[in-house]
Write a protein that holds these residues in place. Structure first.
Motif, PDB file in Angstrom:
ATOM      1  N   CYS A 189       0.843  -1.190   0.000  1.00  0.00           N
ATOM      2  CA  CYS A 189       0.000   0.000   0.000  1.00  0.00           C
ATOM      3  C   CYS A 189       0.881   1.244   0.000  1.00  0.00           C
ATOM      4  N   THR A 190       0.253   2.391  -0.215  1.00  0.00           N
ATOM      5  CA  THR A 190       0.912   3.687  -0.113  1.00  0.00           C
ATOM      6  C   THR A 190       0.451   4.362   1.165  1.00  0.00           C
ATOM      7  N   ILE A 191       1.371   5.009   1.873  1.00  0.00           N
ATOM      8  CA  ILE A 191       1.077   5.592   3.180  1.00  0.00           C
ATOM      9  C   ILE A 191       1.530   7.044   3.211  1.00  0.00           C
ATOM     10  N   GLU A 192       0.707   7.888   3.814  1.00  0.00           N
ATOM     11  CA  GLU A 192       1.121   9.246   4.153  1.00  0.00           C
ATOM     12  C   GLU A 192       1.066   9.356   5.669  1.00  0.00           C
ATOM     13  N   GLY A 193       2.228   9.448   6.315  1.00  0.00           N
ATOM     14  CA  GLY A 193       2.289   9.365   7.760  1.00  0.00           C
ATOM     15  C   GLY A 193       2.784  10.631   8.424  1.00  0.00           C
ATOM     16  N   ASN A 194       2.976  10.530   9.735  1.00  0.00           N
ATOM     17  CA  ASN A 194       3.438  11.677  10.513  1.00  0.00           C
ATOM     18  C   ASN A 194       4.941  11.659  10.741  1.00  0.00           C
ATOM     19  N   LEU A 195       5.640  10.655  10.204  1.00  0.00           N
ATOM     20  CA  LEU A 195       7.088  10.559  10.348  1.00  0.00           C
ATOM     21  C   LEU A 195       7.736  10.450   8.980  1.00  0.00           C
ATOM     22  N   ILE A 196       8.954  10.949   8.868  1.00  0.00           N
ATOM     23  CA  ILE A 196       9.737  10.765   7.646  1.00  0.00           C
ATOM     24  C   ILE A 196      10.401   9.395   7.699  1.00  0.00           C
ATOM     25  N   VAL A 197      10.168   8.576   6.682  1.00  0.00           N
ATOM     26  CA  VAL A 197      10.819   7.269   6.589  1.00  0.00           C
ATOM     27  C   VAL A 197      11.654   7.237   5.320  1.00  0.00           C
ATOM     28  N   HIS A 198      12.514   6.247   5.200  1.00  0.00           N
ATOM     29  CA  HIS A 198      13.450   6.194   4.091  1.00  0.00           C
ATOM     30  C   HIS A 198      13.355   4.862   3.360  1.00  0.00           C
ATOM     31  N   GLU A 199      13.639   4.908   2.072  1.00  0.00           N
ATOM     32  CA  GLU A 199      13.656   3.693   1.263  1.00  0.00           C
ATOM     33  C   GLU A 199      14.608   2.671   1.883  1.00  0.00           C
ATOM     34  N   GLY A 200      14.147   1.425   1.946  1.00  0.00           N
ATOM     35  CA  GLY A 200      14.970   0.366   2.522  1.00  0.00           C
ATOM     36  C   GLY A 200      14.646   0.049   3.971  1.00  0.00           C
ATOM     37  N   TRP A 201      13.910   0.922   4.645  1.00  0.00           N
ATOM     38  CA  TRP A 201      13.526   0.635   6.025  1.00  0.00           C
ATOM     39  C   TRP A 201      12.536  -0.525   6.069  1.00  0.00           C
ATOM     40  N   ASN A 202      12.585  -1.263   7.165  1.00  0.00           N
ATOM     41  CA  ASN A 202      11.600  -2.298   7.440  1.00  0.00           C
ATOM     42  C   ASN A 202      10.659  -1.824   8.537  1.00  0.00           C
ATOM     43  N   LEU A 203       9.368  -2.061   8.354  1.00  0.00           N
ATOM     44  CA  LEU A 203       8.348  -1.599   9.288  1.00  0.00           C
ATOM     45  C   LEU A 203       7.460  -2.756   9.732  1.00  0.00           C
ATOM     46  N   GLU A 204       6.837  -2.579  10.879  1.00  0.00           N
ATOM     47  CA  GLU A 204       5.714  -3.417  11.295  1.00  0.00           C
ATOM     48  C   GLU A 204       4.464  -2.561  11.181  1.00  0.00           C
ATOM     49  N   LEU A 205       3.411  -3.085  10.556  1.00  0.00           N
ATOM     50  CA  LEU A 205       2.205  -2.312  10.289  1.00  0.00           C
ATOM     51  C   LEU A 205       1.002  -2.894  11.017  1.00  0.00           C
ATOM     52  N   SER A 237     -11.051  -6.373  13.843  1.00  0.00           N
ATOM     53  CA  SER A 237      -9.818  -6.173  14.597  1.00  0.00           C
ATOM     54  C   SER A 237      -8.708  -5.731  13.655  1.00  0.00           C
ATOM     55  N   VAL A 238      -7.656  -5.175  14.236  1.00  0.00           N
ATOM     56  CA  VAL A 238      -6.533  -4.682  13.448  1.00  0.00           C
ATOM     57  C   VAL A 238      -5.876  -5.832  12.690  1.00  0.00           C
ATOM     58  N   LEU A 239      -5.389  -5.532  11.481  1.00  0.00           N
ATOM     59  CA  LEU A 239      -4.684  -6.523  10.680  1.00  0.00           C
ATOM     60  C   LEU A 239      -3.193  -6.228  10.771  1.00  0.00           C
ATOM     61  N   LYS A 240      -2.426  -7.212  11.171  1.00  0.00           N
ATOM     62  CA  LYS A 240      -1.002  -7.005  11.437  1.00  0.00           C
ATOM     63  C   LYS A 240      -0.137  -7.533  10.302  1.00  0.00           C
ATOM     64  N   VAL A 241       0.754  -6.669   9.814  1.00  0.00           N
ATOM     65  CA  VAL A 241       1.794  -7.061   8.865  1.00  0.00           C
ATOM     66  C   VAL A 241       3.103  -7.089   9.646  1.00  0.00           C
ATOM     67  N   GLU A 242       3.643  -8.262   9.852  1.00  0.00           N
ATOM     68  CA  GLU A 242       4.836  -8.384  10.700  1.00  0.00           C
ATOM     69  C   GLU A 242       6.051  -7.690  10.097  1.00  0.00           C
ATOM     70  N   LEU A 243       6.169  -7.750   8.768  1.00  0.00           N
ATOM     71  CA  LEU A 243       7.333  -7.141   8.110  1.00  0.00           C
ATOM     72  C   LEU A 243       6.901  -6.540   6.780  1.00  0.00           C
ATOM     73  N   ALA A 244       7.166  -5.251   6.619  1.00  0.00           N
ATOM     74  CA  ALA A 244       6.919  -4.551   5.359  1.00  0.00           C
ATOM     75  C   ALA A 244       8.157  -3.738   5.019  1.00  0.00           C
ATOM     76  N   ALA A 245       8.512  -3.687   3.745  1.00  0.00           N
ATOM     77  CA  ALA A 245       9.698  -2.949   3.307  1.00  0.00           C
ATOM     78  C   ALA A 245       9.283  -1.672   2.596  1.00  0.00           C
ATOM     79  N   VAL A 246       9.943  -0.571   2.923  1.00  0.00           N
ATOM     80  CA  VAL A 246       9.701   0.702   2.240  1.00  0.00           C
ATOM     81  C   VAL A 246      10.410   0.649   0.889  1.00  0.00           C
ATOM     82  N   ARG A 247       9.631   0.643  -0.209  1.00  0.00           N
ATOM     83  CA  ARG A 247      10.196   0.518  -1.554  1.00  0.00           C
ATOM     84  C   ARG A 247      10.495   1.872  -2.187  1.00  0.00           C
ATOM     85  N   TRP A 248       9.779   2.918  -1.776  1.00  0.00           N
ATOM     86  CA  TRP A 248      10.066   4.273  -2.232  1.00  0.00           C
ATOM     87  C   TRP A 248       9.608   5.246  -1.157  1.00  0.00           C
TER      88      TRP A 248
END
Length: 216
Positions: A37-53, A62-73
């Protein structure tokens, strides 16, 4: 650029994410596929970072958990992620949700309210629990909220009384009774069950103001 393997759909939903050094951010996703997905958030993130969503998809209980997501751009606070690792049950829930979008207009697209990412303090109390935290997500009609950074963990089914400290208001808004619908780590989702009419009206006016600002 590699061609996307599955289509994306222009839905809007809120989410929170955990980035470097366990920093928690919140944001709004503007499109979704089975792969990312595409996200517009409150923090600056960088390509290559790994996130939990933690995705707050419309009409999911209930909330849907993505254990590992990679920032592609990344373009500062706007960035695209690819879902890399999810539990099988979560993957099935996501496939079901996206399949409903593929089928055409649905009640998810017609919902009478949207959720808006915000941050302001909240205090809550219930049987054997007292805590405080930050509201990071609020429905336009006040039926659901998401609270993070609470000092105590709560369990689904817990009934709470809330004091919500809305910005630029002289006194906190009181929710006489709310129920916890889901809980995950430091976050939990609330449904407002009972409010006095004047408090309901305060909330309606406040969220209407947020919606107006978000549309400009």
């Amino acid at each position: 650029m590699e061609r996307r393997r599955s289509p994306r759909f222009p839905v809007e939903f809120t989410l929170d994410f955990i980035a470097h050094l366990d920093t928690m951010g919140v944001g709004m996703a503007s499109d979704l596929s089975k792969e990312g997905c595409t996200i517009e958030g409150n923090l600056i993130v960088h390509e290559g970072w790994n996130l939990e969503l933690h995705l707050l998809l419309p009409d999911l209980a209930s909330v849907l958990k993505v254990e590992l997501a990679a920032v592609r751009w990344s373009q500062g606070r706007r960035f695209g992620v690819e879902f890399l690792r999810m539990e099988d049950e979560e993957q099935a829930r996501l496939r079901h949700f996206v399949s409903a979008l593929e089928a055409g207009p649905s009640r998810m697209e017609k919902r009478a309210y949207t959720r808006l990412p915000i941050q302001f303090p909240i205090c809550f109390s219930g049987k054997d629990i007292v805590g405080q935290g930050m509201v990071i997500d609020l429905s336009t009609r006040g039926s659901k909220a998401t609270v993070a950074s609470s000092i105590q963990r709560v369990q689904p089914g817990t009934y709470l009384a809330l004091y919500v400290f809305l910005p630029d208001q002289a006194s906190p808004m009181k929710v006489e009774q709310a129920v916890v619908r889901w809980a995950m780590e430091r976050a939990f989702g609330l449904e407002f069950l009972h409010m006095e009419p004047e408090e309901q009206e305060r909330l309606r006016r406040f969220v209407s103001t947020l919606e107006t600002g978000a549309s400009h």
